[in-house]
Motif scaffolding. Structure first.
Motif, PDB file in Angstrom:
ATOM      1  N   THR A 242      43.550  35.390 -88.689  1.00  0.00           N
ATOM      2  CA  THR A 242      44.029  35.539 -87.300  1.00  0.00           C
ATOM      3  C   THR A 242      44.550  33.886 -87.546  1.00  0.00           C
ATOM      4  O   THR A 242      43.893  32.761 -88.155  1.00  0.00           O
ATOM      5  CB  THR A 242      43.378  34.953 -86.478  1.00  0.00           C
ATOM      6  N   VAL A 243      45.488  33.582 -86.413  1.00  0.00           N
ATOM      7  CA  VAL A 243      46.291  32.333 -86.223  1.00  0.00           C
ATOM      8  C   VAL A 243      45.719  31.351 -84.997  1.00  0.00           C
ATOM      9  O   VAL A 243      45.827  32.396 -83.918  1.00  0.00           O
ATOM     10  CB  VAL A 243      47.800  31.878 -86.478  1.00  0.00           C
ATOM     11  N   LEU A 244      44.972  30.434 -84.660  1.00  0.00           N
ATOM     12  CA  LEU A 244      44.433  30.227 -82.928  1.00  0.00           C
ATOM     13  C   LEU A 244      45.386  28.576 -83.291  1.00  0.00           C
ATOM     14  O   LEU A 244      44.881  27.686 -84.125  1.00  0.00           O
ATOM     15  CB  LEU A 244      43.569  29.990 -83.229  1.00  0.00           C
ATOM     16  N   THR A 245      45.597  28.612 -81.874  1.00  0.00           N
ATOM     17  CA  THR A 245      46.927  27.328 -81.662  1.00  0.00           C
ATOM     18  C   THR A 245      44.926  25.599 -81.756  1.00  0.00           C
ATOM     19  O   THR A 245      44.057  26.720 -80.257  1.00  0.00           O
ATOM     20  CB  THR A 245      47.654  27.045 -81.086  1.00  0.00           C
ATOM     21  N   THR A 246      45.137  24.603 -81.741  1.00  0.00           N
ATOM     22  CA  THR A 246      43.943  23.831 -81.086  1.00  0.00           C
ATOM     23  C   THR A 246      43.959  24.545 -79.314  1.00  0.00           C
ATOM     24  O   THR A 246      42.347  24.437 -79.519  1.00  0.00           O
ATOM     25  CB  THR A 246      44.704  22.305 -81.315  1.00  0.00           C
ATOM     26  N   ALA A 247      45.085  24.543 -78.928  1.00  0.00           N
ATOM     27  CA  ALA A 247      44.254  24.745 -77.379  1.00  0.00           C
ATOM     28  C   ALA A 247      43.328  25.996 -77.407  1.00  0.00           C
ATOM     29  O   ALA A 247      42.582  25.717 -76.831  1.00  0.00           O
ATOM     30  CB  ALA A 247      46.084  24.782 -76.940  1.00  0.00           C
ATOM     31  N   VAL A 248      43.853  27.162 -78.228  1.00  0.00           N
ATOM     32  CA  VAL A 248      43.287  28.156 -77.841  1.00  0.00           C
ATOM     33  C   VAL A 248      41.576  27.924 -78.176  1.00  0.00           C
ATOM     34  O   VAL A 248      40.293  28.665 -77.923  1.00  0.00           O
ATOM     35  CB  VAL A 248      43.561  29.647 -78.331  1.00  0.00           C
ATOM     36  N   MET A 249      41.591  27.039 -79.943  1.00  0.00           N
ATOM     37  CA  MET A 249      40.632  27.127 -80.490  1.00  0.00           C
ATOM     38  C   MET A 249      39.512  26.313 -79.282  1.00  0.00           C
ATOM     39  O   MET A 249      38.081  26.409 -79.870  1.00  0.00           O
ATOM     40  CB  MET A 249      40.556  26.542 -81.159  1.00  0.00           C
ATOM     41  N   THR A 250      39.612  25.560 -78.550  1.00  0.00           N
ATOM     42  CA  THR A 250      38.184  25.065 -77.708  1.00  0.00           C
ATOM     43  C   THR A 250      38.621  25.577 -76.258  1.00  0.00           C
ATOM     44  O   THR A 250      36.998  25.621 -75.979  1.00  0.00           O
ATOM     45  CB  THR A 250      39.792  23.569 -77.054  1.00  0.00           C
ATOM     46  N   ASP A 251      38.774  26.686 -76.970  1.00  0.00           N
ATOM     47  CA  ASP A 251      38.746  27.795 -75.273  1.00  0.00           C
ATOM     48  C   ASP A 251      37.472  28.411 -75.741  1.00  0.00           C
ATOM     49  O   ASP A 251      36.858  29.059 -75.034  1.00  0.00           O
ATOM     50  CB  ASP A 251      40.006  28.451 -74.611  1.00  0.00           C
ATOM     51  N   LEU A 252      38.023  28.982 -77.249  1.00  0.00           N
ATOM     52  CA  LEU A 252      37.345  30.257 -77.511  1.00  0.00           C
ATOM     53  C   LEU A 252      35.939  29.850 -76.788  1.00  0.00           C
ATOM     54  O   LEU A 252      34.810  31.230 -76.572  1.00  0.00           O
ATOM     55  CB  LEU A 252      37.323  30.180 -78.673  1.00  0.00           C
ATOM     56  N   PRO A 253      35.710  29.258 -77.921  1.00  0.00           N
ATOM     57  CA  PRO A 253      33.776  29.096 -76.949  1.00  0.00           C
ATOM     58  C   PRO A 253      33.133  28.865 -75.083  1.00  0.00           C
ATOM     59  O   PRO A 253      32.443  30.218 -74.993  1.00  0.00           O
ATOM     60  CB  PRO A 253      33.322  27.151 -77.558  1.00  0.00           C
ATOM     61  N   VAL A 254      34.202  28.587 -75.050  1.00  0.00           N
ATOM     62  CA  VAL A 254      34.101  29.173 -73.129  1.00  0.00           C
ATOM     63  C   VAL A 254      34.448  30.645 -73.360  1.00  0.00           C
ATOM     64  O   VAL A 254      33.764  30.478 -72.114  1.00  0.00           O
ATOM     65  CB  VAL A 254      35.349  28.302 -72.652  1.00  0.00           C
ATOM     66  N   ILE A 255      34.867  31.007 -73.271  1.00  0.00           N
ATOM     67  CA  ILE A 255      36.035  32.441 -73.310  1.00  0.00           C
ATOM     68  C   ILE A 255      34.266  33.406 -73.659  1.00  0.00           C
ATOM     69  O   ILE A 255      33.691  33.943 -73.174  1.00  0.00           O
ATOM     70  CB  ILE A 255      36.435  32.975 -74.384  1.00  0.00           C
ATOM     71  N   SER A 256      34.170  32.729 -75.247  1.00  0.00           N
ATOM     72  CA  SER A 256      33.064  33.306 -75.604  1.00  0.00           C
ATOM     73  C   SER A 256      31.643  33.533 -74.616  1.00  0.00           C
ATOM     74  O   SER A 256      30.756  34.393 -74.636  1.00  0.00           O
ATOM     75  CB  SER A 256      32.625  32.508 -77.404  1.00  0.00           C
ATOM     76  N   SER A 257      31.382  32.539 -74.361  1.00  0.00           N
ATOM     77  CA  SER A 257      30.096  32.115 -73.289  1.00  0.00           C
ATOM     78  C   SER A 257      30.323  32.908 -72.376  1.00  0.00           C
ATOM     79  O   SER A 257      29.324  33.066 -71.393  1.00  0.00           O
ATOM     80  CB  SER A 257      29.579  30.180 -73.006  1.00  0.00           C
ATOM     81  N   ILE A 258      31.746  32.985 -71.692  1.00  0.00           N
ATOM     82  CA  ILE A 258      31.566  33.504 -70.240  1.00  0.00           C
ATOM     83  C   ILE A 258      31.531  35.066 -70.745  1.00  0.00           C
ATOM     84  O   ILE A 258      31.180  35.281 -69.520  1.00  0.00           O
ATOM     85  CB  ILE A 258      33.223  33.708 -69.830  1.00  0.00           C
TER      86      ILE A 258
END
Length: 1407
Positions: free
Chosen positions: A733-749
């Protein structure tokens, strides 16, 4: 008023009036003497009034015609200076309200003349305004004249006068209607009978109206006449009028004084009969006009739509709909239909713009929209107006994307836009990028298939601030900037959604809160007015039903159009804020539909958000099927079907992630854009905030989330929370830094979403669980038949949902664990592992959670929680069983003390392990069992102890690991010890439990069914333990048999006294004899093949190198053990009643063992025989010892080389034969009943002994190498038994018996010694001694001979027989006996023979 009527003010007025009159007199002195005279007489008049009256103002008003006269004459001079002075004076009088009606009429006539002469026009307007605003004396004809005067001034050539007059007209019209409001206020308490209004359109007056209302009526009627280009009835003297001005005046009156029209039927009549037809007539050119053609049937001088009139008409329509909708239902239907038509693509752009602005004004009034819905959409044969408005907006938005806007190139932000949009959809080349240098800012816009439409900031949310409807000064149609109409239409949709949802949700909330309160009030007032209250409740519910019907109709009418438009906009949006607004609208609609239970529409909106979250054309079956169902829905405007365009797949968004699609076949990668992530967040938000209304659409939401989570590479961690993890296979999987910072947020939501499931009601929670289960089933189907990484989203989330809903775990436990058990059976190991992880985590969490009531008081719940653990035993995968056992171990370590009724389940899990399941499993399970036996026996219910015994026994039988089997036998010994130490407590508890069970069984009318019934429960426990050990005594492995045998006999020996007397019967028959039977059977059928080694490098001794020899050892041990129990416990056994049968069976076993063709077994059998002959007569009850006798009983041993050991103790050598004989020679005791029974036992023993002797010494018929010849020690032991046996039977020992004995003795001496054993048995040449056997034979005869000596007469006759026997032996010295046909080798030894003879001679001497 106080300001003008205070004494100071009055004084000042009088002074000013006199001053004015003096000034007038001076000005007119030369030119106008009549005016001068009138002024002077006026001064006198004023002074007189002031002097004579206390209420000076009233007096002035009374005489105002005379007071005003000089000033009117002054105006008549037409001299500017004089006229100005007079007008100022008149205004002062007016402002103090000292002008009567007549005076006012005069003043107006004077003003009219000035107007006609075009003198002091601005001053005139000012005077009219003061006259009309300060009081109400001017009405009827005078009023109309004043108004006409203002109108006439509006149409002069002078611009300033024009504008001032327009403002004055507006103010005067307002004043006329304000008077009506004040008049109504004055008369509001007197109720008039409404008079039916005649439909006469030409009448000048309405007799039923009060004065002010009449004026207003006439004025409004004439305004309509004027706009319609007809002659006025009341405003006499009008010379010209513009339609635009008339429409503005109509609009302001309608907007500012709606109550006048609503309260007075006459005015309502005007609206219906005059205003509405007028509006419809004036709209005519706009309706008929198509761009490129023009026809007209209007009296107005314009051929094509005229912007100023059209725009003003729309304003009037807006007011009519807003204020008088209830009066003008039919007319409004026409207006609304017109509005919808004006949005058509073939109408001019400006017309579409003002129409969409008008619609926006309606969209911010949800209550009005609700009325439309009730009045039109819900009526059977009516136009579906509300639906048409929404659909028209959608169609309008769509048309803007399809049709290039004409003639609107004036405001394109970037001229290169249209060309550039034809290239690719990347953010860099799309139009609307300002500044190509460092900081390029992208304009917010919609872009769809090459059409680029900017989003303008047209209005504030929730308010319909129009631009073009306010352009009252424009004559020519304005240029509409590109994107304006789209932006307004977009806001229409957003405000429509916001308004409807806020209104309906507010009312829903009220309905929910009102319900319960009415019930409580009705209960309080029950006694006084019961019926009335029940009536109000039924009214309440009826109102709710009506409201609900309206809400549902509103949603049903608008959802299709809304969804189509919003989906298109969502697809086209390139602006984050716009996207956010669209998603918010879709979300609120989905939630609203959910609350109203409108499943189709709810699912449609949710599907739209889901589709927005996933890459274009993503193959997700759930969504595609929903969409297909929706596309078949008809979508129409005013009965015309509309073709919806589908969202395009071009992406104008920045790609933020590339990942693998979740599919059976690898399909390359898919891309997620920032918009997808935005949609995903909305979806999470929807599920989080509105989970309670999602129902079956959880399926859609969760399926989408699962795919997104997969593409983003989130993997489940502890507790089911998803964490960013690497993809296992394929391109990572290739993730941009923008979405990398989003991932923990999405995960916690995501985690919060499932945490919030604790606030869902039970039904919604079941929907969530069902959706997760079916998702998981899909994932399981996908994972079949391949080793690809499966999607664990659903399993992880089931775990999370279970963990947060522990407080009501009962309602979801069965579906949840039922599904997880299925997952545990899956062939894919990763999937299986997570299923087990989830299940065991839930069980552990369930047991540690502090339930209310606690588990200790809620046995049902505890068993429910533990049940899946037991179910796991049905799964054969070892990894699952390891997880299961680890879970058991952890439960024991944390909850062992409080398992209570859960023990049978937990023990059952340990006991369910089979031998074929691998060493590690067995070892883990055994570890659990060891923990139970060492730590938890005291804490478990006594009823479970039997299960512990069975489980421990089953481990003994496992053939995987010898050490475990041996250790488990050790555990059984420890358990027996525990039973012994806590016997009383266990017995008490078991008896209590037994009583309960017995009662239940009786109630059901069935027999109590348990092993070893009817023995007491505690004894049954012991019997189970003995039976288990008995099973282990016949295990295929010798070590286990030996250990089990030793333990069994030690246990019975050590703790047997605890048993009830009657239970011994069971011990003997069901345990010991049963065991002897099985051992005998196994021994006789055992394999004689040689075993090379004992596994590994262990060498086996030659005495144990066949199965037969190994079983022989077991037989020896078992027989010795049973014999010893008979010996030591005879005082318990003999009173049992069937002791003699038991004795016979034991003798039978001894006999079969003695006659077995195995030297070891046969010899041991005789030892056991010897042991039971040591038995003394039973002690009488009175003499019974309190403590059980010690086990260590001396057992006679063969005088010779072989010694035997049993249970690790060597047998002690018994006292010599001589001492024994001495003991028997005492006087005989009297015979009693016990001893009669005893005699029978001894005779049975004698018969057995005889059978063994005669069988074993009988020479073989055939002779070959395999012929079995009894060994010397065996024969010696056999003969040595006789003296002891004889002591018990000597009283009845007859001649027959002596002969039998002789045969055996003769036979025993005749048996040859095998060559292997001869060196150890035969004396050397130099010695002259007897062999042990020979010595035993002589001892036997010696005992007999001594008994005969002292015996009775009847015994004396045995002497000859004994001599015969001795002589026969003497004969052997010269002629050795023959043993059948067997070849023997004689050993000549003179000394030996000589000794033998000596012995015999000595015997003879004795005689």
């Amino acid at each position: 008023m106080s300001g003008t009527s205070s004494p100071e003010a009055v004084k000042k007025l009088l002074e000013n009036m006199q001053g004015d009159l003096r000034g007038l007199s001076l000005e007119c002195r030369k030119k106008f003497p009549p005016v001068k005279e009138a002024a002077e007489s006026g001064i006198i008049k004023v002074k007189t009034i002031a002097a004579r009256n206390t209420d000076i103002l009233a007096a002035l008003k009374e005489n105002s015609s005379e007071v005003v006269q000089p000033f009117l004459m002054g105006c008549g001079t037409k001299e500017p200076k004089i006229t100005q002075l007079c007008l100022a004076a008149i205004q002062r009088l007016m402002s103090h309200e000292v002008v009567s009606e007549a005076a006012a009429g005069n003043i107006i006539n004077m003003l009219w003349q000035l107007m006609e002469n075009s003198l002091e026009e601005l001053k005139l307007l000012q005077t009219v305004l003061v006259l009309l605003t300060t009081n109400t004396v001017v009405h009827d004809e005078a009023l109309s004249k004043a108004i006409v005067l203002c109108f006439r001034l509006h149409f002069t050539k002078d611009n300033i006068t024009n504008n001032t007059a327009a403002a004055t007209v507006r103010q005067v019209v307002t004043v006329v209607f304000e008077r009506v409001v004040a008049e109504d206020e004055r008369y509001k308490d007197t109720i008039d009978q409404p008079v039916a209004v005649q439909g006469n359109s030409n009448r000048r007056t309405v007799s039923t109206l009060k004065p002010c209302a009449k004026d207003a009526y006439m004025l409004f009627q004439d305004l309509c006449q004027l706009v319609n280009a007809d002659a006025p009835y009341w405003l006499v003297g009008m010379t010209e009028m513009t339609r635009t001005f008339g429409l503005e005046l109509l609009e302001s009156v309608l907007n500012d004084f709606p109550q006048v029209f609503l309260q007075h039927q006459e005015f309502s009549f005007l609206l219906k009969e005059r205003v509405c037809p007028l509006v419809i007539k004036l709209f005519s050119p706009n309706i008929k006009f198509r761009q490129g053609s023009s026809t007209s049937s209007s009296p107005a001088p314009v051929e094509k739509p005229y912007f100023p009139i059209c725009m003003r008409l729309l304003r009037v329509v807006s007011v009519l709909i807003k204020q008088f909708y209830s009066l003008l239902v039919t007319e409004c239907e026409i207006f609304l239909s017109l509005l919808v038509k004006f949005l058509d693509a073939d109408k001019p752009q400006w017309l579409r713009a003002v129409a969409v602005e008008s619609i926006h004004r309606l969209c911010v009034q949800p209550q009005l929209l609700r009325s439309f819905c009730q009045s039109y959409d819900m009526k059977q044969h009516s136009t579906k107006v509300f639906r048409d408005i929404v659909n028209a907006l959608g169609s309008f938005i769509q048309s803007l994307f399809l049709v290039p806007s004409t003639g609107n190139t004036s405001v394109t932000p970037n001229q290169a836009g249209n060309n550039a949009s034809g290239n690719t959809g990347s953010a860099q080349t799309s139009p609307g990028v300002l500044g190509m240098g460092g900081g390029a800012t992208v304009l917010p816009a919609f872009e769809y298939r090459g059409t680029w439409i900017p989003i303008l900031n047209v209005t504030v949310q929730g308010s319909a601030k129009a631009t073009y409807l306010e352009m009252l000064d424009k004559v020519e149609p304005p240029m509409i900037p590109e994107g304006y109409a789209m932006s307004v239409a977009f806001h229409c949709l957003l405000d429509l959604v916001r308004g409807i949802t806020t209104m309906i949700e507010g009312e829903l909330g009220e309905a929910e809160t009102v319900g319960p309160t009415t019930e409580t009030t009705s209960l309080q007032a029950q006694s006084s007015s019961e019926q009335q209250d029940s009536q109000s409740i039924s009214d309440q519910s009826e109102r709710e039903l009506v409201s609900r019907a309206v809400w549902e109709e509103m949603v049903n009418a608008c959802w299709c159009g809304l969804l189509a438009a919003l989906s298109l906009l969502l697809d086209a949006s390139t602006d984050e804020a716009a996207t956010e607004n669209i998603l918010k609208a879709e979300l609120t609609m989905a939630a609203l539909c959910g609350k109203l239970g409108l499943v189709t529409s709810r699912d449609a909106f949710i599907t739209a958000i889901c589709k927005g979250s996933l890459p274009p054309h993503y193959a997700l079956t759930v969504l595609n099927s929903t969409t297909a169902a929706l596309s078949s829905k008809s979508y129409s405007i005013q009965g015309q079907n509309v073709q919806m365009i589908s969202p395009s797949s071009e992406s104008h968004q920045q790609v933020v992630a590339v990942g693998q699609p979740l599919a059976l076949q690898p399909q390359g990668t898919v891309m997620l854009t920032s918009k997808n992530i935005q949609c995903m967040r909305t979806l999470l938000n929807l599920a989080h905030c509105h989970g309670a209304v999602l129902g079956t659409s959880w399926q859609l939401v969760l399926a989408t989330l699962q795919h997104l989570v997969w593409i983003l590479g989130l993997k489940p961690g502890v507790g089911g929370a998803l964490k960013p993890g690497r993809a296992v296979e394929g391109p990572s999987t290739v993730l941009t830094t923008a979405v990398m910072t989003d991932l923990p947020v999405i995960s916690s939501i995501l985690s919060r979403l499932f945490e919030s499931s604790q606030y869902l009601d039970d039904v919604s929670l079941h929907h969530l669980i069902n959706a997760l289960c079916s998702l998981s089933l899909e994932a399981m189907d996908m994972a079949y038949g391949n080793n690809k990484e499966p999607s664990l989203f659903a399993v992880a989330k089931l775990l999370e949902t279970g963990l947060v809903n522990m407080h009501r775990i009962e309602i979801l436990w069965r579906p949840l664990t039922g599904h997880l058990l299925e997952v545990c059976q899956h062939p894919n190991s990763r999937m299986r592992e997570w299923g087990a992880e989830a299940l065991t985590s839930l069980i552990k969490a369930g047991l540690t959670f502090s339930h209310d009531p606690p588990l200790s008081q809620n046995q049902r719940l505890q068993l429910l929680l533990l049940n899946p653990l037991k179910e796991l035993s049905n799964i054969s995968h070892p990894d699952i069983r390891i997880k299961q056992l680890e879970c058991v171990l952890q439960i024991l370590q944390s909850q062992g003390d409080s398992l209570g009724p859960g023990w049978p389940l937990v023990l059952g899990v340990m006991g369910a392990i089979r031998s074929d399941q691998g060493e590690s499993l067995i070892r883990t399970a055994f570890q659990c069992l060891q923990l139970v036996v060492t730590d938890f026996l005291p804490t478990m219910p006594c009823t479970c102890l039997q299960i512990v015994v069975e489980v421990a026994g089953s481990f003994g039988l496992h053939n995987q690991e010898l050490n475990i089997s041996l250790t488990s036998i050790g555990l059984l010994w420890n358990i027996s010890d525990y039973f012994f130490q806590r016997g009383e407590i266990i017995e008490k508890e078991l008896n209590k439990e037994e009583a309960v069970l017995q009662k239940q069984a009786e109630e059901k009318g069935v027999m109590l069914n348990r092993p070893f019934h009817p023995a007491p429960p505690f004894d049954c426990l012991w019997l189970c333990l003995y039976a288990k050990l008995g099973e282990l005594c016949v295990d295929p492995r010798p070590a286990v048999r030996k250990s089990a045998g030793q333990t069994l006999f030690s246990t019975i020996g050590a703790h047997g006294t605890l048993l009830q007397h009657s239970t011994w019967h069971t011990v003997i028959w069901k345990v010991l004899f049963h065991l002897l039977d099985r051992v005998r059977e196994s021994s006789t059928t055992a394999d004689k093949e040689k075993i090379e080694s004992g596994g590994g490098n262990i060498l086996i001794h030659h005495s144990r190198d066949t199965a037969e020899k190994q079983w022989a050892e077991t037989w020896v041990l078992t027989l010795a053990g049973v014999a010893r129990i008979f010996n030591t416990r005879r005082y318990l056994l003999q009173p049992l009643g069937d002791f003699s049968q038991a004795w016979d069976v034991l003798l039978d076993h001894i006999q079969s063992a003695a006659l077995s063709k195995n030297n070891e077994v046969s010899l041991a059998a005789l030892k056991s025989f010897q042991e039971i002959l040591q038995i003394v007569s039973p002690v009488r009850d009175s003499e019974k010892p309190d403590t059980p006798p010690a086990i260590n009983v001396s057992v006679p041993v063969v005088v010779g080389t072989t010694t035997a050991t049993s249970l690790g103790r060597s047998f002690m050598r018994t006292d010599s034969i001589g001492e024994r004989i001495g003991r028997y020679n005492g006087s005989e005791p009297p015979v009693i009943a016990d001893e009669i029974e005893d005699l029978n036992l001894w005779w049975a023993a004698w018969n057995s002994w005889y059978r063994i002797g005669s069988e074993s010494t009988r020479p073989p018929v055939t002779c070959d190498k395999l012929t079995f010849i009894p060994s010397q020690p065996f024969l010696t032991a056999l003969i040595q038994i006789f003296p002891a046996l004889y002591q018990h039977i000597k009283t009845g020992f007859s001649m027959d018996d002596l002969q039998k004995l002789g045969v055996i003795l003769h036979g025993a001496v005749s048996v040859p010694i095998s060559s292997d054993a001869s060196p150890f048995i035969l004396p050397s040449y130099t010695e002259a001694v007897l062999t042990s056997l020979q010595e035993a034979v002589l001892t036997a005869l010696d005992v007999l001979q001594k008994a005969i000596c002292v015996g009775s007469e009847s015994m004396q006759i045995m002497y000859p027989a004994i001599f015969d026997q001795l002589l026969a032996f003497v004969e052997f010295s010269c002629k050795p006996p023959q043993y059948g046909q067997l070849e023997t080798k004689h050993i000549a030894n003179a000394k030996y023979n000589q000794n033998k003879s000596c012995l015999d001679a000595r015997h003879g001497e004795c005689v």
